[in-house]
Design a protein around this motif. Structure first.
Motif, mmCIF file in Angstrom:
data_model
loop_
_atom_site.group_PDB
_atom_site.id
_atom_site.type_symbol
_atom_site.label_atom_id
_atom_site.label_comp_id
_atom_site.label_asym_id
_atom_site.label_seq_id
_atom_site.Cartn_x
_atom_site.Cartn_y
_atom_site.Cartn_z
ATOM 1 N N CYS B 20 0.843 -1.191 0.000
ATOM 2 C CA CYS B 20 0.000 0.000 0.000
ATOM 3 C C CYS B 20 0.885 1.250 0.000
ATOM 4 O O CYS B 20 2.023 1.215 0.442
ATOM 5 C CB CYS B 20 -0.892 0.045 1.246
ATOM 6 S SG CYS B 20 -1.962 -1.384 1.446
ATOM 7 N N GLY B 22 2.645 4.325 1.137
ATOM 8 C CA GLY B 22 3.086 4.745 2.461
ATOM 9 C C GLY B 22 3.477 3.593 3.378
ATOM 10 O O GLY B 22 3.952 3.818 4.495
ATOM 11 N N CYS B 23 3.297 2.369 2.925
ATOM 12 C CA CYS B 23 3.650 1.219 3.769
ATOM 13 C C CYS B 23 5.146 1.193 4.020
ATOM 14 O O CYS B 23 5.947 1.413 3.111
ATOM 15 C CB CYS B 23 3.212 -0.071 3.079
ATOM 16 S SG CYS B 23 3.820 -1.567 3.893
ATOM 17 N N ASN B 170 4.721 -3.585 12.437
ATOM 18 C CA ASN B 170 3.734 -2.513 12.243
ATOM 19 C C ASN B 170 2.535 -2.670 13.167
ATOM 20 O O ASN B 170 1.468 -2.137 12.914
ATOM 21 C CB ASN B 170 3.306 -2.403 10.782
ATOM 22 C CG ASN B 170 2.745 -3.713 10.243
ATOM 23 O OD1 ASN B 170 2.356 -4.604 11.006
ATOM 24 N ND2 ASN B 170 2.690 -3.823 8.924
ATOM 25 N N LEU B 247 4.814 1.781 9.630
ATOM 26 C CA LEU B 247 3.384 2.014 9.521
ATOM 27 C C LEU B 247 2.704 0.992 8.641
ATOM 28 O O LEU B 247 3.215 0.645 7.582
ATOM 29 C CB LEU B 247 3.137 3.373 8.852
ATOM 30 C CG LEU B 247 3.527 4.630 9.606
ATOM 31 C CD1 LEU B 247 3.102 5.839 8.769
ATOM 32 C CD2 LEU B 247 2.847 4.672 10.958
ATOM 33 N N CYS B 248 1.531 0.544 9.079
ATOM 34 C CA CYS B 248 0.635 -0.163 8.181
ATOM 35 C C CYS B 248 -0.417 0.852 7.755
ATOM 36 O O CYS B 248 -1.308 1.206 8.538
ATOM 37 C CB CYS B 248 -0.043 -1.338 8.888
ATOM 38 S SG CYS B 248 -1.428 -2.048 7.943
ATOM 39 N N THR B 249 -0.245 1.354 6.530
ATOM 40 C CA THR B 249 -1.162 2.392 6.066
ATOM 41 C C THR B 249 -2.466 1.812 5.546
ATOM 42 O O THR B 249 -3.409 2.534 5.247
ATOM 43 C CB THR B 249 -0.504 3.230 4.941
ATOM 44 O OG1 THR B 249 0.006 2.325 3.952
ATOM 45 C CG2 THR B 249 0.619 4.077 5.494
ATOM 46 N N THR B 253 -3.154 2.753 10.519
ATOM 47 C CA THR B 253 -3.305 4.209 10.521
ATOM 48 C C THR B 253 -4.768 4.627 10.489
ATOM 49 O O THR B 253 -5.101 5.777 10.740
ATOM 50 C CB THR B 253 -2.580 4.843 9.310
ATOM 51 O OG1 THR B 253 -3.052 4.197 8.119
ATOM 52 C CG2 THR B 253 -1.080 4.688 9.427
ATOM 53 N N LYS B 254 -5.641 3.700 10.156
ATOM 54 C CA LYS B 254 -7.082 4.028 10.139
ATOM 55 C C LYS B 254 -7.581 4.318 11.551
ATOM 56 O O LYS B 254 -8.478 5.124 11.755
ATOM 57 C CB LYS B 254 -7.899 2.837 9.578
ATOM 58 C CG LYS B 254 -8.002 2.796 8.064
ATOM 59 C CD LYS B 254 -9.240 2.037 7.590
ATOM 60 C CE LYS B 254 -9.082 0.552 7.766
ATOM 61 N NZ LYS B 254 -9.819 -0.229 6.747
#
Lengths: 388, 482
Positions: B20, B22-23, B170, B247-249, B253-254
């Motif tokens: 994804c 941004g990952c 992440n 990060l896991c976008t 991040t949700k």
């Protein structure tokens, strides 16, 4: 006549055969009744500077063995049903990645923890059916203490020849019982064995690029390239559905061809590993035996011979895939086929029932079962005498 | 950010990153490729072992060898590969990753021009199809693999296998939808802990330090020197962990604020704020220890040979059960008896039984001695049952038939036992054992001595010889057979 003997058990002969066949990697976890195989292998491998380590559980043990085999080692491990249950995922992995490995299953009485020190033959259906997708992997049965040597050697050769995991099936009674073995006879058996290696990719000569899972015919064995040795070619190993190059693919025709190859490689190469002995006495009564029940059968047949009674005897080493040819030939000429097994319900008899009846609908299948230990020869004698 | 001129020899630039936007995985992939490029190793000297998850999509991105494994088990497979590589297939004189500096200094060995064919082949013909070892083995693993495979990480660290584990942390299981993992911090929101996790994370660095890991580093995926720390881990000869927090976008991040500052706060709150190389100890990698400990001999030791010396006068088929207490030498006595029978040209078959706990309870042996070949090793009806203790009696009582001769230690013949045996109607031979012996456990030998008295075609001299050969004969034992 003076002879040399050695007092040996199945574990000792399994370990000798493994070493002689070139095994150089063992990782294991102890479990009764396979622990003596662990000890015997560990001692010998370390004497020779080869790798033998204890793992923290059976999952680790087999994963390390398979990793070593991916690198090019010849690996073996030994366990019983509770440990084999933990290994099932990795066996599937070895199958899908076409990685050689031998797993010895020393059967004990189940279910689950069961009775560690009671012999049984209850894992026959289990070892036939634990690969998702219904794929077969070869299963060879050890039929006596002496037989432990040759059948183990054959299992290791087979695993290399077909590049697949092989189950070597034995049981507590053979692993842990001792008998006198004629040393000259053992040396003779040893001298007859030839070591088979997996087919190596010739990275010096090849003009074409290496493909990890390449084959022309479905039954061909892909050539092996060890990862990490720094040639011009890459090794790509995966158990995800893949094409012949090892690239991920879930719906290409080539990826489905690879699946077909995995099946054909085992089932259609059966002529290469149909190990059995058939004694045809032109009788209408036959007996099929394997594992320690083969010994009970031999004891029974010896008694019957004294009374001049002879039946046909099919002694199986290859249990899976089922050896249809000799079983069909036997069935066609038999009114009765007796199958002794130490399990509840005759697992092998049920598996080959269709094969027998398709060949001869009038053939009666007679199961002689006991849940643990050994089948007494007298039960076999009584049953055979009924029908002869 | 990472712009080593050789990066395209390791990173497959014809492929798109499958992650994804941004990952952190994308940044980690690039850093790894940069580290590999800086190492100067030929790509096919490198084994990338991948676990399952988004991290497991990495294989197509690299031009090294790739081994994609099952969930959590990547570390165990990698350990197997590395041990085989270094112990079985390495030439001790071959250049290893540690001497990459030497390789860099040697212009002949360093090439800038293309994949593989431009790396000088250091192999010799003698290396064959499986040498030369000392490959670089590293594992790409995420939350999932580290949680399921926690024991494999601990084991690899404890063993000090020479592998590098790049842990993509992440805080969630990304591929399957963002569920909570073993590395999810307390109060962190995930697909399965939407109101915040009730359970704190596994402190993986502390756990592996406690497991004797010699190299531990923690970085963020955005760190500009990530490739250098990874290279330092690659160069470390032993187990190395590089935990990369990212990060896991797609999911994390949700539900959670995850700016760089937020991540640093999470790390501080979970006692994981230390960054960079946290642990670096001087250790000896397992393969080297192993090679030092086990020098190869020419052949393995074979069991002793025994020659048969005399024959019995007539055919014999003797079925014996010997029963006593664990630790009293019943199985040793039976083995010695077996050897003696073999010397007398009898085939033998011996089976032992204990309760699963070998040190306590009963110990029994079944022994058959026969002039005929023995196929069936079970004893349905014993000719003799020798009983030296109460444990033994309880275990074998049901084996005694009317035709069995019972040779039993006299101390066991209390009224209850006498009644039980008389109901069966078997012959009872009582022998003074425990009552008269200094070493009570030698009772079984007194019973065997009686056996020789009963069965006159058995040669007692051969038993004495076998006892003496064993080196375990005390004076009292020898006196039993005078």
């Amino acid at each position: 006549m003076q002879k040399n003997y050695q007092i040996l058990n199945g574990a000792e002969l399994i370990s000798q055969a493994a070493i002689d066949a070139g095994v150089n990697f063992f990782a294991g976890y102890p479990i009764t009744p396979a622990s003596s195989i662990y000890t015997a292998l560990l001692t010998k491998l370390q004497e020779l500077g080869r790798v033998a380590v204890g793992a923290s559980d059976e999952i680790s043990a087999l994963a390390m063995c398979i990793g070593a085999s991916i690198r090019g080692a010849k690996s073996i491990t030994a366990t019983s049903a509770p440990g084999l249950s933990l290994m099932v995922e990795s066996i599937g992995y070895a199958f899908a990645t076409e990685t050689p490995c031998v797993i010895v299953n020393g059967q004990r009485l189940g279910p689950s923890t069961g009775a560690a020190t009671q012999s049984a033959q209850g894992d026959i259906s289990f070892v036939r059916n634990f690969i998702s997708g219904g794929y077969e992997i070869p299963v060879l049965a050890i039929n006596s203490i002496l037989d432990s040597y040759e059948t183990t050697y054959r299992a290791i050769n087979l695993s290399e020849e077909l590049r697949c995991p092989v189950i070597l099936l034995t049981e507590k009674d053979v692993i842990m019982s001792q008998t006198n073995i004629d040393s000259d006879l053992l040396d003779e058996i040893k001298s007859k064995q030839k070591t088979i290696q997996r087919p190596y990719f010739d990275f010096e000569e090849q003009k074409k690029q290496y493909k990890n899972y390449d084959f022309d015919n479905l039954t061909d064995i892909p050539e092996f390239l060890a990862p990490g040795i720094g040639t011009k070619h890459r090794a790509v190993v995966t158990a995800s559905m893949h094409d012949k190059a090892g690239n991920l693919s879930k719906n290409s025709p080539e990826a489905f061809e690879v699946l077909e190859h995995l099946r054909a490689k085992i089932e259609d190469n059966i002529d290469k590993y149909s190990f059995y002995k058939l004694t045809n006495n032109n009788s209408k009564v036959s007996i099929i035996s394997f594992l320690a029940s083969d010994l009970s059968t031999k004891a029974a047949l010896k008694e019957l011979e004294k009374k001049n009674i002879k039946v046909n005897h099919l002694s199986l080493t290859t249990l899976f895939p089922v050896l249809k040819k000799p079983i069909i030939d036997l069935a066609k000429n038999s009114d009765y086929i007796i199958i002794p097994e130490v399990n509840f319900g005759g697992q092998y008899a049920e598996i080959i029932r269709g094969t027998i009846l398709e060949a001869n609908p009038n053939c009666q299948i007679i199961k002689i079962n006991s849940q643990a230990d050994l089948i007494s020869p007298q039960r076999i004698i009584t049953e055979l005498e009924k029908h002869v | 950010m990472f712009n080593h001129p050789n990066i395209n020899l390791y990173l497959n630039e014809t492929q798109e990153f499958p992650y994804c936007t941004g990952c952190g995985h994308t940044m980690i992939n690039k850093a790894v490729a940069s580290a590999l490029a800086k190492s100067g190793l030929a790509p096919t000297k490198i084994n990338l072992i991948s676990d399952i998850g988004c991290v497991g999509l990495v294989d197509k991105m690299f031009l090294t060898n790739t081994i994609h494994t099952t969930h959590g088990r990547s570390t165990a497979f990698a350990t197997g590969i590395q041990l085989a590589d270094e112990i079985l297939f390495s030439n001790p004189n071959s250049p290893t990753i540690k001497s990459s500096d030497a390789r860099l200094a040697n212009p002949k060995k360093r090439s800038l021009l293309g994949v593989n064919e431009h790396f000088e082949d250091e192999r010799n013909e003698a290396d064959g199809a499986l040498g030369q070892g000392c490959s670089l083995n590293f594992v790409m693993i995420g939350d999932g693999g580290a949680t399921i495979g926690l024991l494999h990480l601990v084991e690899a660290a404890r063993m000090n296998a020479n592998i590098t584990v790049i842990l993509h942390n992440n805080f969630v299981y990304g591929m399957t939808g963002g569920q909570n993992s073993g590395l999810t911090p307390e109060n962190f929101r995930t697909a399965t802990t939407l109101s915040g996790s009730l359970v704190p994370n596994i402190h993986i660095a502390k756990l592996l330090e406690a497991s004797h890991a010699g190299f531990i580093a923690r970085k963020l995926a955005t760190d500009k020197d990530l490739d250098d720390v990874i290279l330092e881990a690659f160069n470390y000869d032993g187990f190395a962990l590089v935990e990369v927090v990212e990060l896991c976008t797609g999911y994390a991040t949700k539900w959670n604020p995850l700016s760089k500052k937020d991540i640093e706060i999470i790390l501080e709150n979970t006692d994981q704020e230390e960054r960079g190389v946290i642990v670096k100890k001087d250790t000896l990698a397992f393969a080297k220890k192993y090679l030092q400990s086990f020098k190869a001999k020419d052949d393995y030791k074979k069991p002793a040979k025994i020659k048969n010396q005399i024959k019995t006068d007539r055919d014999l088929n003797l079925k014996l059960i010997l029963a006593g207490t664990a630790g009293e030498g019943v199985q040793f006595a039976t083995s010695t008896l077996a050897k003696s029978l073999l010397k007398q040209s009898l085939n033998i078959s011996q089976k032992n039984d204990n309760p699963v706990t070998i040190g306590t309870g009963y110990s029994i042996s079944e022994l058959i001695g026969s002039t005929e070949e023995i196929y069936y090793s079970a004893i349905d009806s014993a000719d003799y049952v020798l009983i030296s203790s109460e444990d033994g009696f309880k275990r074998v009582f049901n084996e005694i038939k009317k035709t069995t001769k019972v040779i039993i230690d006299s101390s066991l013949l209390i009224q209850e036992v006498k009644d039980k045996l008389s109901k069966i109607g078997c012959e009872i031979i009582s022998i003074e054992g425990r009552n008269v012996l200094k070493e009570k456990r030698l009772s079984i030998f007194k019973l065997i001595s009686e056996l020789y008295r009963q069965e006159t075609q058995l040669n007692k001299g051969l038993f004495v010889e076998s006892i003496n050969d064993s080196g375990k004969a005390s004076d009292e034992l020898k006196s039993i057979f005078k």
